[in-house]
Structures are given as C-alpha cells and as structure tokens.
Design a protein around this motif. Structure first.
Motif, PDB file in Angstrom:
ATOM      1  N   THR A 193      -7.543   5.827  -5.335  1.00  0.00           N
ATOM      2  CA  THR A 193      -8.730   5.032  -5.631  1.00  0.00           C
ATOM      3  C   THR A 193      -9.562   5.770  -6.674  1.00  0.00           C
ATOM      4  O   THR A 193      -9.349   6.961  -6.928  1.00  0.00           O
TER       5      THR A 193
ATOM      6  N   ARG B  25      -9.402  -5.600  -0.123  1.00  0.00           N
ATOM      7  CA  ARG B  25     -10.698  -5.857  -0.759  1.00  0.00           C
ATOM      8  C   ARG B  25     -10.559  -5.923  -2.277  1.00  0.00           C
ATOM      9  O   ARG B  25     -11.177  -6.757  -2.935  1.00  0.00           O
TER      10      ARG B  25
ATOM     11  N   THR C 156       0.835  -1.200   0.000  1.00  0.00           N
ATOM     12  CA  THR C 156       0.000   0.000   0.000  1.00  0.00           C
ATOM     13  C   THR C 156       0.867   1.248   0.000  1.00  0.00           C
ATOM     14  O   THR C 156       0.596   2.210  -0.731  1.00  0.00           O
TER      15      THR C 156
ATOM     16  N   VAL D 249      -8.440  -1.355   1.955  1.00  0.00           N
ATOM     17  CA  VAL D 249      -8.997  -1.102   0.625  1.00  0.00           C
ATOM     18  C   VAL D 249      -8.261  -1.936  -0.414  1.00  0.00           C
ATOM     19  O   VAL D 249      -8.879  -2.540  -1.305  1.00  0.00           O
TER      20      VAL D 249
ATOM     21  N   PHE E 294      -4.915   5.091  -1.035  1.00  0.00           N
ATOM     22  CA  PHE E 294      -5.161   3.689  -0.713  1.00  0.00           C
ATOM     23  C   PHE E 294      -4.864   3.417   0.757  1.00  0.00           C
ATOM     24  O   PHE E 294      -3.924   3.963   1.325  1.00  0.00           O
ATOM     25  N   ARG E 295      -5.698   2.599   1.375  1.00  0.00           N
ATOM     26  CA  ARG E 295      -5.450   2.045   2.702  1.00  0.00           C
ATOM     27  C   ARG E 295      -5.276   0.545   2.568  1.00  0.00           C
ATOM     28  O   ARG E 295      -5.706  -0.056   1.583  1.00  0.00           O
TER      29      ARG E 295
END
Length: 302
Positions: free
Chosen positions: A48, A61, A38, A58, A54-55
């Motif tokens: 995103t 997923r 990340t 996230v 971005f985390r």
C-alpha cells in the motif's frame, strides 16, 4: 489526502502498481476471489502507499473507489485525470460483479443452519453465548464470542460435539436417560408457558403500583424494562425447549445412520437435550477441539 494505490498523483498512473491492479481485476473476472487476488498482489511484492501489505478488505475498498477509474462520487469524470488505472466501463463491470457475488453469498449464509447457537455454545474465556459468524464474506461458518473474539470453525466444533453425543447414545441405559430428560423438559415447558401467560398480569401490577404512587417513575420504567426482557428470554427458552421434545428416535436402532438423514431440527433437538452447554476456549496454538472444548452434559433431575 494520501496517495491512491495505482497513481503517482491525481490523474497520473503509477507505472508498476497500475498494471498489477489491472491484472488483479482480471483475476476477479476470471473467477478468483478477493483473497486470492490479494495473495497474488502480495506475491508480486506490491504494498500500500503506506508501505503495508495488502489485506482483502483494503483491496476491496480500493477496487470500489470510483477514483480508481477517474470518476467522482457521482460517477462523473474528474477534471485533469488524463490517465486511469481502470477504464470506467471496466470499473462499472467490476461493481456489478461485486453485487452478483454479494447476492450469492447472502443466499449461502441463509442456507447454513448452526447447530449450537441460541445459548448452547459458550465462550469459556469470558462467559457469553457464542454467535454464528464468519471472518469475512467468503470464509466458512464459525462460532464467535463478540466480547473477546474467541472463534472456532463451525464444522470443527459441531463434528466434535456430534461424535460425543452419538457415542453417549450408544451406551447402556441411554434411552432411559433420554426419556427422563424429556420429562424434565416437558415440566419446564409447562412452567414457562404459565409464566408467559402471567406476563400481562405482572405488567398490570407494576402499573397499578406506579399509579397509586407506591413506585417512583425511574423504578417503574426499570421494572417495565426488566419485565419485557424476562418475557423475551422466556419465549426464547420455550422455543429452545420445544425443540427437545418428541424426538423420533424411540425405535431407531442405528443412530448413526439416522443422524445422516435426519432433519436439522431433529438433530438440534437431540443435541440440546443431551447437552447443557458446550464451552469453547481460545486456540492457544492448537485448533484440536479436544484441547479447546468442554461439554457439560445435561443430567436428569429424577
């Protein structure tokens, strides 16, 4: 449905994002963590579809979404998807890697023994007991208040508490005080055992009052629930107290050396005997335990 990262539209890959995501997956295959992947994506300037940074969660997923490989929820190829960010075999290999890492993390979590859980560490912001927790699967163990979110790393809190406990034990008269505390604990253990043994009789009395029409159903159900909760807490308290007795330190001269090799149960028992509660406040700009932690020392009753 919003645009999926790595694609301009369904079945058409994004010329900038897709290569970056493929490289992030390569980093994972190379042993890097999701957090590191990340940070790498962030360093490359990737955002995103909504324009956010971005985390880790996230990214996770996204990388577990089968559409990233042009597949539906059943693993079947989607019609019209001529381009894919990941090839199906790469996607399946990545999911297998996640499963393997998850198993390893599960074993790692089970291996950590918290020293101050079970009601010893309290949140000084709102009062409840703190639990053993982690910010995410790859984070180190920590203590957390489920109500307000106050958190402190386990090693930072435990090292601080242990240092003070050992310092107390080096003071004159410490052994005598421990002996008095153990006597108090043994007396409470005896009372709790009697209380637990009488639980069936108390429940029978409640049932008898209800059967004779001297208690309405709502009150009967509430009394039953309270009795079960009281029994649960009493058994938990008894288990905690029993850890504090029969500590093998009577003939120990170098407590610091003893601590380094003592079983975890003995360490926990000694800390619980010495300390009533450890109260943890919010960081408020400082992670230094001295500014966040207050120790309530247990005092002999006689």
């Amino acid at each position: 449905m919003g645009r999926l990262s790595g694609y301009e539209r369904a079945g058409v890959t994004h010329p900038q994002e897709a290569p970056l995501l493929r490289e992030a997956v390569s980093l994972l295959f190379g042993g890097e963590t999701e957090a590191e992947a990340t940070r790498w994506l962030t360093g490359q300037g990737m955002l995103t579809p909504r324009g956010n940074a971005f985390r880790r969660e996230v990214l996770h997923r996204l990388l577990t979404n089968p559409r990233l490989a042009g597949l539906d929820e059943n693993g079947e190829p989607l019609e019209g998807w001529d381009e894919r960010v990941l090839e199906p075999e790469v996607f399946h290999r990545l999911q297998k890697l996640y499963e393997e890492r998850s198993e390893k993390r599960g074993k790692s979590r089970e291996a950590y023994d918290y020293l101050l859980t079970g009601g010893c560490a309290l949140c000084d912001e709102c009062g409840p007991a703190m639990i053993g927790s982690r910010v995410h699967a790859e984070a180190p163990p920590s203590y957390k208040c489920d109500d307000c979110g106050t958190r402190i790393n386990a090693d930072r809190l435990e090292d601080f508490v242990v240092e003070y406990v050992l310092a107390e034990l080096l003071k004159p008269g410490a052994r005598e005080r421990l002996e008095k505390l153990e006597c108090d604990i043994e007396a409470e253990i005896a009372r709790l055992k009697r209380h637990i043994e009488d639980a069936a009789q108390r429940d029978a009395s409640i049932g008898e009052l209800y059967g004779r029409g001297l208690m309405v159903k709502a009150a009967f159900l509430a009394a039953q629930k309270a009795s079960k909760e009281d029994l649960r807490l009493s058994k938990l308290r008894l288990k905690q107290l029993e850890q504090m007795t029969d500590l093998p330190i009577g003939d120990v001269h170098d407590l610091v050396a003893w601590w380094r090799t003592a079983p975890h149960a003995s360490k926990r028992g000694l800390v619980l005997l010495e300390i009533e509660h450890v109260r943890v406040g919010r960081a408020r700009g400082s992670q230094v335990p001295e500014k966040r932690v207050l120790i309530d020392w247990r005092q002999p009753t006689s």
